[in-house]
Design an enzyme around this catalytic site. Structure first.
Site, PDB file in Angstrom:
ATOM      1  N   CYS A   9     -38.805-109.159 -12.116  1.00 34.11           N
ATOM      2  CA  CYS A   9     -38.475-110.094 -13.202  1.00 34.11           C
ATOM      3  C   CYS A   9     -37.616-111.209 -12.609  1.00 34.11           C
ATOM      4  O   CYS A   9     -37.652-111.438 -11.394  1.00 34.11           O
ATOM      5  CB  CYS A   9     -37.802-109.369 -14.372  1.00 34.11           C
ATOM      6  SG  CYS A   9     -36.259-108.534 -13.969  1.00 34.11           S
ATOM      7  N   ASN A  12     -33.515-109.192 -12.170  1.00 33.91           N
ATOM      8  CA  ASN A  12     -33.496-107.789 -11.732  1.00 33.91           C
ATOM      9  C   ASN A  12     -32.315-107.015 -12.329  1.00 33.91           C
ATOM     10  O   ASN A  12     -31.768-106.102 -11.699  1.00 33.91           O
ATOM     11  CB  ASN A  12     -33.515-107.665 -10.200  1.00 33.91           C
ATOM     12  CG  ASN A  12     -33.828-106.259  -9.691  1.00 33.91           C
ATOM     13  OD1 ASN A  12     -33.349-105.854  -8.637  1.00 33.91           O
ATOM     14  ND2 ASN A  12     -34.617-105.503 -10.426  1.00 33.91           N
ATOM     15  N   CYS A  14     -32.478-106.614 -16.106  1.00 36.57           N
ATOM     16  CA  CYS A  14     -32.923-106.184 -17.445  1.00 36.57           C
ATOM     17  C   CYS A  14     -34.320-105.544 -17.395  1.00 36.57           C
ATOM     18  O   CYS A  14     -34.447-104.315 -17.397  1.00 36.57           O
ATOM     19  CB  CYS A  14     -32.935-107.364 -18.423  1.00 36.57           C
ATOM     20  SG  CYS A  14     -31.311-108.101 -18.680  1.00 36.57           S
ATOM     21  N   ARG A  15     -35.362-106.371 -17.344  1.00 35.75           N
ATOM     22  CA  ARG A  15     -36.716-105.849 -17.533  1.00 35.75           C
ATOM     23  C   ARG A  15     -37.224-105.001 -16.378  1.00 35.75           C
ATOM     24  O   ARG A  15     -37.712-103.874 -16.593  1.00 35.75           O
ATOM     25  CB  ARG A  15     -37.683-107.010 -17.803  1.00 35.75           C
ATOM     26  CG  ARG A  15     -37.407-107.696 -19.126  1.00 35.75           C
ATOM     27  CD  ARG A  15     -38.101-109.023 -19.199  1.00 35.75           C
ATOM     28  NE  ARG A  15     -37.545-109.983 -18.244  1.00 35.75           N
ATOM     29  CZ  ARG A  15     -38.015-111.191 -18.005  1.00 35.75           C
ATOM     30  NH1 ARG A  15     -39.103-111.591 -18.643  1.00 35.75           N
ATOM     31  NH2 ARG A  15     -37.425-111.986 -17.145  1.00 35.75           N
ATOM     32  N   SER A  16     -37.169-105.518 -15.145  1.00 40.83           N
ATOM     33  CA  SER A  16     -37.755-104.742 -14.044  1.00 40.83           C
ATOM     34  C   SER A  16     -36.964-103.472 -13.717  1.00 40.83           C
ATOM     35  O   SER A  16     -37.583-102.468 -13.342  1.00 40.83           O
ATOM     36  CB  SER A  16     -37.991-105.606 -12.794  1.00 40.83           C
ATOM     37  OG  SER A  16     -36.807-106.120 -12.256  1.00 40.83           O
ATOM     38  N   ASP A 124     -38.070-111.983 -22.027  1.00 41.16           N
ATOM     39  CA  ASP A 124     -36.742-111.928 -21.416  1.00 41.16           C
ATOM     40  C   ASP A 124     -35.688-111.685 -22.503  1.00 41.16           C
ATOM     41  O   ASP A 124     -35.529-112.508 -23.408  1.00 41.16           O
ATOM     42  CB  ASP A 124     -36.495-113.271 -20.711  1.00 41.16           C
ATOM     43  CG  ASP A 124     -35.190-113.290 -19.942  1.00 41.16           C
ATOM     44  OD1 ASP A 124     -34.370-112.370 -20.124  1.00 41.16           O
ATOM     45  OD2 ASP A 124     -35.002-114.244 -19.157  1.00 41.16           O
TER      46      ASP A 124
END
Ligand code: 4NP
Length: 152
Positions: A9, A12, A14-16, A124
């Site tokens: 993401c 690095n 939050c999402r990934s 995001d």
């Protein structure tokens, strides 16, 4: 499908990292041997643990991601990993731009692994006014299940 996956993401944090934690958890549960990591296209948070909200959401779903540590994507990742999976389309475009011409890794969009949600972003959640982390978790679990179905 081969045996190493890097989720990417922007930051690095939050999402990934949520995708990394969820994928590792489910793969271990199912006895699937696979190397899993995550990275960011940006360097603002290198060395940091996941965002507190990401940690809390993962923990509420029984997964501890607190010991993961943010890093930036490196050109060598295109050689080291079999699959690099971008959490949204802008990240995918950024990865396509830095992808070496002889790259080994196969690049894909995370939501392309979810039937009926192809081409979509994992939104995001970092600056969101509302708590988008539960939406991220829902998307992450759907993508992880789709990826694992291809790995079985
Ligand atoms: P992520 O979220 O890409 O899901 O880790 C973000 C985290 C930090 C920033 C942007 C997105 N940032 O601009 O610092």
């Amino acid at each position: 499908m081969n045996r190493s996956i890097l989720f990417v993401c922007l930051g690095n944090i939050c999402r990934s990292p949520m995708a990394e934690g969820a994928m590792r958890h489910v793969a271990e549960r199912e006895g699937i041997d696979i190397e899993i990591d995550s990275g960011g296209t940006g360097d603002w948070h290198v060395g940091n643990p996941p965002d507190r909200r990401a940690q809390d959401t993962a923990r509420a779903n029984g997964i501890d991601i607190s010991r993961q540590c943010a890093r930036q994507v490196l050109p060598g990742d295109f050689e080291a990993f079999d699959h690099i999976v971008a959490m949204d389309r802008s990240v995918l475009e950024d990865l396509q731009a830095i992808r070496p011409s002889d790259a080994h890794a196969e690049l894909s969009l995370f939501m392309d692994h979810v039937r009926g949600k192809e081409g979509q972003d994992v939104t995001d959640p970092y600056y969101g006014e509302r708590d988008g982390f539960s939406d991220v978790w829902r998307d992450v679990m759907a993508g992880v299940e789709g990826l694992l179905a291809k790995l079985r």
